[in-house]
Design a protein around this motif. Structure first.
Motif, mmCIF file in Angstrom:
data_model
loop_
_atom_site.group_PDB
_atom_site.id
_atom_site.type_symbol
_atom_site.label_atom_id
_atom_site.label_comp_id
_atom_site.label_asym_id
_atom_site.label_seq_id
_atom_site.Cartn_x
_atom_site.Cartn_y
_atom_site.Cartn_z
ATOM 1 N N CYS A 295 0.897 -1.331 -0.125
ATOM 2 C CA CYS A 295 0.010 0.040 0.020
ATOM 3 C C CYS A 295 0.967 1.206 0.124
ATOM 4 O O CYS A 295 0.542 2.402 -0.760
ATOM 5 C CB CYS A 295 -0.894 0.044 1.290
ATOM 6 S SG CYS A 295 -2.171 -1.309 1.204
ATOM 7 N N LEU B 254 -1.315 4.923 -1.847
ATOM 8 C CA LEU B 254 -2.578 4.725 -1.926
ATOM 9 C C LEU B 254 -3.195 6.044 -0.968
ATOM 10 O O LEU B 254 -2.756 6.553 0.043
ATOM 11 C CB LEU B 254 -3.112 3.457 -1.314
ATOM 12 C CG LEU B 254 -3.122 2.370 -2.202
ATOM 13 C CD1 LEU B 254 -3.552 0.996 -1.217
ATOM 14 C CD2 LEU B 254 -3.411 2.488 -3.573
ATOM 15 N N LEU C 228 -8.821 1.203 -6.349
ATOM 16 C CA LEU C 228 -7.716 0.340 -6.571
ATOM 17 C C LEU C 228 -8.034 -1.103 -7.077
ATOM 18 O O LEU C 228 -9.284 -1.571 -7.064
ATOM 19 C CB LEU C 228 -7.202 -0.232 -5.241
ATOM 20 C CG LEU C 228 -6.053 -1.449 -5.061
ATOM 21 C CD1 LEU C 228 -4.847 -1.149 -5.765
ATOM 22 C CD2 LEU C 228 -5.701 -1.528 -3.570
ATOM 23 N N VAL D 214 -9.487 3.315 0.653
ATOM 24 C CA VAL D 214 -9.597 3.025 -0.874
ATOM 25 C C VAL D 214 -10.856 2.049 -1.267
ATOM 26 O O VAL D 214 -11.211 1.313 -0.531
ATOM 27 C CB VAL D 214 -8.225 2.706 -1.522
ATOM 28 C CG1 VAL D 214 -7.301 3.634 -1.356
ATOM 29 C CG2 VAL D 214 -7.945 1.225 -1.181
ATOM 30 N N LYS E 287 -4.897 3.176 -9.272
ATOM 31 C CA LYS E 287 -3.719 2.347 -8.902
ATOM 32 C C LYS E 287 -4.130 0.758 -9.205
ATOM 33 O O LYS E 287 -5.287 0.275 -9.321
ATOM 34 C CB LYS E 287 -3.162 2.155 -7.501
ATOM 35 C CG LYS E 287 -2.972 3.782 -6.780
ATOM 36 C CD LYS E 287 -1.751 4.314 -7.451
ATOM 37 C CE LYS E 287 -1.611 5.766 -7.054
ATOM 38 N NZ LYS E 287 -1.752 6.162 -5.701
#
Length: 387
Positions: free
Chosen positions: A164, A169, A175, A195, A235
């Protein structure tokens, strides 16, 4: 396979070599047949010698599953065999037998979308009870990070947090996790980093348990092949899944990630690696543990990444997998009395052989563990590694 089946199986047209060849190779690795050291091989049936010559590592592993030989420390046996490169040296005796196996990997796409769910059905769906007893509370089925850890639970917590932090993040980001397992990372990232997570898996059993474990969190778990991904994400992460992708699909895999990742996003790839490129995978592992799997080399990864991503960070902590596997083996062995009636002794020997031979693989240095952080070409933000 029963003892009778092993001793009567048809051998291939490979000239039998005298046992002295095996003894000499074993001596190179500091191993003896029927010796006193805990890593020595205790032969219960001399047909083992023929099985090694005729079927290589597949015959060696199947003979162990059938109780035809034993060893007090399988992890040390394989550490010594692989450190001395005995697997390559014995190859001249088994090359003809496994020519078809090598050509199968070279000529066919064993990880096509049609085959994508096979590993889920044959490995990850064997029973959640096996993995629940073997793994840590997060159910992380990948290498822990042991730099500051003294036990498996802490090593896996530190690994999840390291991922992470490497991904930088931020609360509210989306994500994507390709190969989400039982939801350990998805749950951790949602709880600790705020997230929203979409995780995909090819295992029905993983999906069901991951959904239960992530209930009430902004986490969605989908039964899906990576080639079917849509949408965009801040991400992307993939932990212990790339080993199932296969070299023929590396370009398509990275192209999918490139397509769904925002221009300023980051992708973290956590994968086992090998020190040199090979067209083969171990036949025993392929048959009994990870069907159609293939461990990548650094060269294969960089070739597929070129023109798609810039490598922002490459972190190797391969020795940590040895320690992780030994912890898994300890947990599984202690839990075996609760599992034995359901799975049986042959499964126990198979699973022991799997975990401890893999521990020896990493201890020998042939096995690596890489975390590679990739950024799209032209990413404006400067990346600083968080280790």
């Amino acid at each position: 396979m029963t003892h009778a089946e092993v001793t009567t199986r048809q051998h291939y047209d490979i000239p039998p070599a005298p046992p002295t060849v095996l003894w000499d190779l074993a001596n190179e690795a500091g191993i003896r047949f029927n010796g006193d050291a805990p890593w020595d091989i205790q032969i219960h049936d001399e047909c083992v010698y023929d099985l090694i010559f005729s079927e290589g590592s597949l015959g060696f592993g199947e003979a162990y599953m059938d109780g035809l030989w034993d060893c007090g420390r399988l992890d040390e046996l394989f550490h010594r065999l692989l450190r001395a490169d005995i697997d390559t040296k014995i190859g001249k005796w088994t090359r003809l037998r496994f020519l078809g196996h090598a050509l199968r990997h070279r000529l066919f796409n064993l990880q096509s979308s049609r085959r994508a769910f096979q590993v889920g059905e044959r490995h990850y769906d064997i029973g959640n009870d096996v993995f629940e007893t073997m793994l840590d509370p997060t159910m992380s089925y990948s290498c822990g990070y042991w730099r500051d850890a003294t036990n498996l639970t802490q090593a896996q917590f530190d690994k999840l947090d390291l991922i992470c932090r490497k991904l930088d993040l931020q609360p509210g980001e989306r994500l994507l996790e390709i190969g989400c397992g039982w939801g350990g990372l998805a749950r951790f990232a949602a709880q600790h980093y705020g997230v929203d997570v979409v995780g995909i898996t090819v295992s029905k059993e993983q999906q069901k348990l991951a959904e239960d474990r992530c209930a009430g969190l902004p986490v969605t778990i989908e039964l899906k092949d990576y080639r079917d991904l849509t949408g965009t994400y801040d991400k992307v992460v993939s932990v212990g899944m790339f080993e199932h992708v296969g070299p023929k699909n590396y370009p398509a895999y990275f192209e999918v990630v490139n397509r769904v990742l925002k221009d300023d996003g980051l992708f973290l790839l956590h994968t086992i690696g090998v020190t040199s490129t090979s067209n083969q995978t171990d036949p025993w592992i392929d048959k009994y543990i990870f069907p159609n799997g293939k461990i990548p080399s650094a060269q294969e990864i960089t070739a597929a990444v070129e023109h798609r991503f810039a490598i922002a960070d490459w972190h190797n902590f391969g020795p940590d997998y040895d320690r992780t596997l030994m912890a898994w083996w300890g947990n599984f062995d202690r839990a075996w009395p609760q599992l034995s009636n359901k799975y049986g002794n042959r499964f126990y020997r198979m699973w022991k052989y799997y975990l401890l031979s893999c521990a020896g693989f990493f201890r020998s240095g042939q096995g690596q563990l890489w975390q590679v952080v990739l950024a799209k070409n032209g990413r404006s933000s400067i990346y600083e590694s968080a280790r």
